[in-house]
Design a protein around this motif. Sequence first.
Motif, PDB file in Angstrom:
ATOM      1  N   THR A   2     -48.563 -55.296  26.542  1.00  0.00           N
ATOM      2  CA  THR A   2     -48.638 -54.313  26.814  1.00  0.00           C
ATOM      3  C   THR A   2     -49.061 -53.728  28.384  1.00  0.00           C
ATOM      4  O   THR A   2     -50.517 -54.980  28.571  1.00  0.00           O
ATOM      5  CB  THR A   2     -49.189 -53.192  26.463  1.00  0.00           C
ATOM      6  N   ARG A   8     -48.339 -47.177  25.362  1.00  0.00           N
ATOM      7  CA  ARG A   8     -48.632 -47.890  23.438  1.00  0.00           C
ATOM      8  C   ARG A   8     -49.046 -46.065  22.762  1.00  0.00           C
ATOM      9  O   ARG A   8     -50.124 -45.898  23.378  1.00  0.00           O
ATOM     10  CB  ARG A   8     -49.963 -48.365  23.477  1.00  0.00           C
ATOM     11  N   LEU A   9     -48.115 -46.334  22.297  1.00  0.00           N
ATOM     12  CA  LEU A   9     -48.849 -44.544  21.096  1.00  0.00           C
ATOM     13  C   LEU A   9     -49.726 -45.435  20.182  1.00  0.00           C
ATOM     14  O   LEU A   9     -49.652 -46.689  19.518  1.00  0.00           O
ATOM     15  CB  LEU A   9     -47.096 -45.504  20.147  1.00  0.00           C
ATOM     16  N   PRO A  11     -52.808 -45.165  17.548  1.00  0.00           N
ATOM     17  CA  PRO A  11     -52.808 -44.840  16.179  1.00  0.00           C
ATOM     18  C   PRO A  11     -52.953 -43.183  15.896  1.00  0.00           C
ATOM     19  O   PRO A  11     -53.820 -43.415  14.174  1.00  0.00           O
ATOM     20  CB  PRO A  11     -53.620 -45.602  14.827  1.00  0.00           C
ATOM     21  N   TYR A  21     -51.071 -41.693  23.482  1.00  0.00           N
ATOM     22  CA  TYR A  21     -50.210 -42.741  24.397  1.00  0.00           C
ATOM     23  C   TYR A  21     -51.074 -43.331  25.473  1.00  0.00           C
ATOM     24  O   TYR A  21     -52.242 -42.596  25.744  1.00  0.00           O
ATOM     25  CB  TYR A  21     -49.394 -43.036  25.084  1.00  0.00           C
ATOM     26  N   GLU A  39     -55.696 -49.293  13.160  1.00  0.00           N
ATOM     27  CA  GLU A  39     -54.108 -49.960  12.475  1.00  0.00           C
ATOM     28  C   GLU A  39     -54.537 -50.340  11.556  1.00  0.00           C
ATOM     29  O   GLU A  39     -53.935 -50.128  10.318  1.00  0.00           O
ATOM     30  CB  GLU A  39     -53.457 -50.641  13.377  1.00  0.00           C
ATOM     31  N   ARG A  83     -46.290 -44.824  11.839  1.00  0.00           N
ATOM     32  CA  ARG A  83     -47.034 -44.713  13.483  1.00  0.00           C
ATOM     33  C   ARG A  83     -47.529 -46.370  14.011  1.00  0.00           C
ATOM     34  O   ARG A  83     -47.036 -46.751  14.528  1.00  0.00           O
ATOM     35  CB  ARG A  83     -48.267 -43.619  13.696  1.00  0.00           C
ATOM     36  N   GLU A  86     -44.884 -48.420  14.119  1.00  0.00           N
ATOM     37  CA  GLU A  86     -43.180 -47.455  15.458  1.00  0.00           C
ATOM     38  C   GLU A  86     -44.418 -48.283  16.585  1.00  0.00           C
ATOM     39  O   GLU A  86     -43.824 -48.977  17.245  1.00  0.00           O
ATOM     40  CB  GLU A  86     -44.084 -46.502  15.783  1.00  0.00           C
ATOM     41  N   SER A  87     -45.930 -48.656  16.756  1.00  0.00           N
ATOM     42  CA  SER A  87     -46.000 -49.344  17.902  1.00  0.00           C
ATOM     43  C   SER A  87     -46.317 -49.956  17.998  1.00  0.00           C
ATOM     44  O   SER A  87     -45.421 -50.559  19.313  1.00  0.00           O
ATOM     45  CB  SER A  87     -47.714 -48.140  17.723  1.00  0.00           C
ATOM     46  N   ARG A  88     -46.380 -50.469  16.814  1.00  0.00           N
ATOM     47  CA  ARG A  88     -46.295 -52.222  16.988  1.00  0.00           C
ATOM     48  C   ARG A  88     -44.078 -52.651  17.398  1.00  0.00           C
ATOM     49  O   ARG A  88     -44.203 -53.741  18.170  1.00  0.00           O
ATOM     50  CB  ARG A  88     -46.791 -52.994  16.024  1.00  0.00           C
ATOM     51  N   HIS A  90     -42.387 -50.768  19.785  1.00  0.00           N
ATOM     52  CA  HIS A  90     -42.509 -50.553  20.635  1.00  0.00           C
ATOM     53  C   HIS A  90     -42.699 -52.398  22.132  1.00  0.00           C
ATOM     54  O   HIS A  90     -42.720 -52.215  22.849  1.00  0.00           O
ATOM     55  CB  HIS A  90     -42.746 -49.280  21.116  1.00  0.00           C
ATOM     56  N   ARG A  91     -44.408 -52.343  21.644  1.00  0.00           N
ATOM     57  CA  ARG A  91     -44.175 -53.759  21.811  1.00  0.00           C
ATOM     58  C   ARG A  91     -43.927 -55.136  21.521  1.00  0.00           C
ATOM     59  O   ARG A  91     -44.448 -56.071  22.214  1.00  0.00           O
ATOM     60  CB  ARG A  91     -46.066 -53.726  21.505  1.00  0.00           C
TER      61      ARG A  91
END
Length: 115
Positions: A2, A8-9, A11, A21, A39, A83, A86-88, A90-91
């Motif tokens: 990142t 970063r979203l 968890p 974030y 996570e 969640r 989604e976070s992973r 985006h990365r």
Amino acid sequence: MTSHNELRLLPWTGPDGKPCYLSTDDGGSHLSRLADNTEALHLDLAAQLLDYAADVLGSDELGLQELRALSADLTEALRGTLRVAESRGHRLLAPVPDTRADVIKGPMLPAAAFG
């Protein structure tokens, strides 16, 4: 990895239920490590709950109250797992499309292979 330009979203949510974030270019920072560990915890708990749910649902003596509690736990585990996903997601680095005409996009099989 990142960068400081990407958020970063995390968890977890804030007190008002809104997403949290993190903006940092240090993946080893205290907050980044805490998010990574959280996570992993979400995913481990979801896996354990899935095993438990399979056992409970295989039982002949499943009461309505137990089914409701299991449904609530599964819902919360799924929310956490989504969640994390989604976070992973985006990365992940976005793939660079290959625009060369000579590159075959995907496997090539004869028509006979499809019956």
